[in-house]
Motif scaffolding. Sequence first.
Motif, PDB file in Angstrom:
ATOM      1  N   GLU A 220       0.855  -1.255   0.005  1.00  0.00           N
ATOM      2  CA  GLU A 220       0.384  -0.081  -0.366  1.00  0.00           C
ATOM      3  C   GLU A 220       0.840   1.340  -0.085  1.00  0.00           C
ATOM      4  O   GLU A 220       0.436   1.933  -0.761  1.00  0.00           O
ATOM      5  N   THR A 221       2.060   1.662   1.258  1.00  0.00           N
ATOM      6  CA  THR A 221       2.750   2.028   0.952  1.00  0.00           C
ATOM      7  C   THR A 221       3.575   1.854   1.163  1.00  0.00           C
ATOM      8  O   THR A 221       4.548   1.552   2.410  1.00  0.00           O
TER       9      THR A 221
ATOM     10  N   GLY B 285       0.008   4.142  -4.248  1.00  0.00           N
ATOM     11  CA  GLY B 285      -1.122   3.992  -4.718  1.00  0.00           C
ATOM     12  C   GLY B 285      -0.219   3.577  -6.696  1.00  0.00           C
ATOM     13  O   GLY B 285       0.293   2.901  -6.202  1.00  0.00           O
ATOM     14  N   GLN B 286      -1.097   3.322  -7.519  1.00  0.00           N
ATOM     15  CA  GLN B 286      -0.181   3.399  -8.258  1.00  0.00           C
ATOM     16  C   GLN B 286       0.033   1.369  -8.791  1.00  0.00           C
ATOM     17  O   GLN B 286       0.795   1.390  -9.491  1.00  0.00           O
TER      18      GLN B 286
ATOM     19  N   THR C 119       0.931  12.382 -11.978  1.00  0.00           N
ATOM     20  CA  THR C 119      -0.043  10.804 -11.355  1.00  0.00           C
ATOM     21  C   THR C 119       1.335   9.769 -11.658  1.00  0.00           C
ATOM     22  O   THR C 119       1.325   8.207 -11.130  1.00  0.00           O
TER      23      THR C 119
ATOM     24  N   TYR D 295      -4.864  10.175  -8.530  1.00  0.00           N
ATOM     25  CA  TYR D 295      -4.884   9.216  -6.911  1.00  0.00           C
ATOM     26  C   TYR D 295      -6.084   9.382  -6.706  1.00  0.00           C
ATOM     27  O   TYR D 295      -6.634  10.512  -6.479  1.00  0.00           O
ATOM     28  N   SER D 296      -6.212   8.689  -5.665  1.00  0.00           N
ATOM     29  CA  SER D 296      -7.523   9.050  -4.465  1.00  0.00           C
ATOM     30  C   SER D 296      -7.126  10.309  -3.690  1.00  0.00           C
ATOM     31  O   SER D 296      -6.100  10.575  -3.283  1.00  0.00           O
TER      32      SER D 296
ATOM     33  N   ASP E 215      -4.590   8.196  -1.364  1.00  0.00           N
ATOM     34  CA  ASP E 215      -3.286   8.160  -1.706  1.00  0.00           C
ATOM     35  C   ASP E 215      -2.652   9.937  -1.141  1.00  0.00           C
ATOM     36  O   ASP E 215      -1.605  10.476  -0.890  1.00  0.00           O
TER      37      ASP E 215
END
Length: 457
Positions: free
Chosen positions: A23-24, A30-31, A63, A343-344, A347
């Motif tokens: 996740e991180t 993200g991506q 992005t 990105y959301s 994110d």
Amino acid sequence: MERIGAHSHIRGLGLDDRLEPRETSQGMVGQAKARKAAGMILKMVQEGRIAGRAMLFAGPPSTGKTAIALGMAQTLGPDVPFTMIAASEVFSLSMSKTEALTQAFRRSIGVRIKEETELIEGEVVEIQIDRSLTGATKTGKLTIKTTDMETIYDLGNKMIDALSKEKVTAGDVIAIDKTSGKITKLGRSFARSRDYDAMGADTKFVQCPEGEIQKRKEVVHTVSLHEIDVINSRTQGFLALFAGDTGEIKPELRNQINAKVAEWREEGKAEIIPGVLFIDEVHMLDIECFSFLNRALENELAPLVIMASNRGKARIRGTNMISPHGLPADLLDRVLIVSTSQYSKEDIEQIIKIRCEEEDVSLTPEAMAILSNLATETTLRYVLNLISCAQMLARKRKAEAVGEQDVRRAYDFFFDEKRSVQYIQEAGMSLVTDLDENDRRRSGKTKPAGDDAMDES
């Protein structure tokens, strides 16, 4: 001094052992699909299976296309060559477009050269140096031992100078390269650990070497093909690498180097490491560069070419054809396309947190909420630029954390793209248009309908 850049928080692609994106991790957020695709490509690069292929990262601005490329560079490590250029760098006054691209290609291909050297390694027992009365000639003897044997060597002028320069004394463990005469101090022998007068704070103690005094050792050097080109092309040799004055390199010379490298490969002396060439803003290349890329990708010595573009449908420079991402159809055929998406909000919050840690900025929850909302309305780059501006304002009012009022004041001082366009339209866009029209009339030029401003010259 350590400077913080736009992507200095990126440490890798953030994938686990099964190439699944976390996740991180390692500064990446993200991506997931794009990162996994990049990880799979990297795996193939490390196995040497994907030379001469091309990849395209396509997606809206901010992005994370460049971030993924930098993550790939970090994951590959220092041994695999990674060259990063912007497409505009190709249009140089000092060399042609094809030469600039060729040099970028050859920078991205490494050659691992293996050679055997003879080393004399042991503990110095005694050094005797006799100088003549005039001091012009020096003679000496060096006694070296290992755990198994002891030998006395006669010394010449050069070796005496080298030993005194390295400040070698009895009790030091040294290695002498027989081909170059280079002396390396490995440390002091454990047997001399009680000689307090000869010890400094940083003295390193090592064991007395075992076995033979003379040993054969394999040394590996990694250089890029471009470095070999430069060293062989100029009279000043490798100094051109530091001066940056490489200029045009003749194709005949490159062919000779390719033949020599191929010969080394057959003999087992050298190994080719296909690296990665990253071309950012690839839509800025023109049709001549694209046709050269097509040919260069089919070459035996070709790296993996990764391109990035934030255009949807765009005109191919040098033609009037409209094509996806500004790339001609025959090149698009050869590339694997990976898309990046916006990105959301979660994110974006995570990225802002990571950037704040990198820049040593502490945000209040209210400031964080405003910044993440701003990022969805404007762009992520604009918000990341606001962080350091807001920190300056917070320092001025002697606050420990950046608060809501600091972000609002920074937002008032610095416009984003939408507000800037709106301001121009309200303030004086008609004036600018009139001036442009007058200039055109004066020069006798009228703008051709439907043409791009870039090619008007």
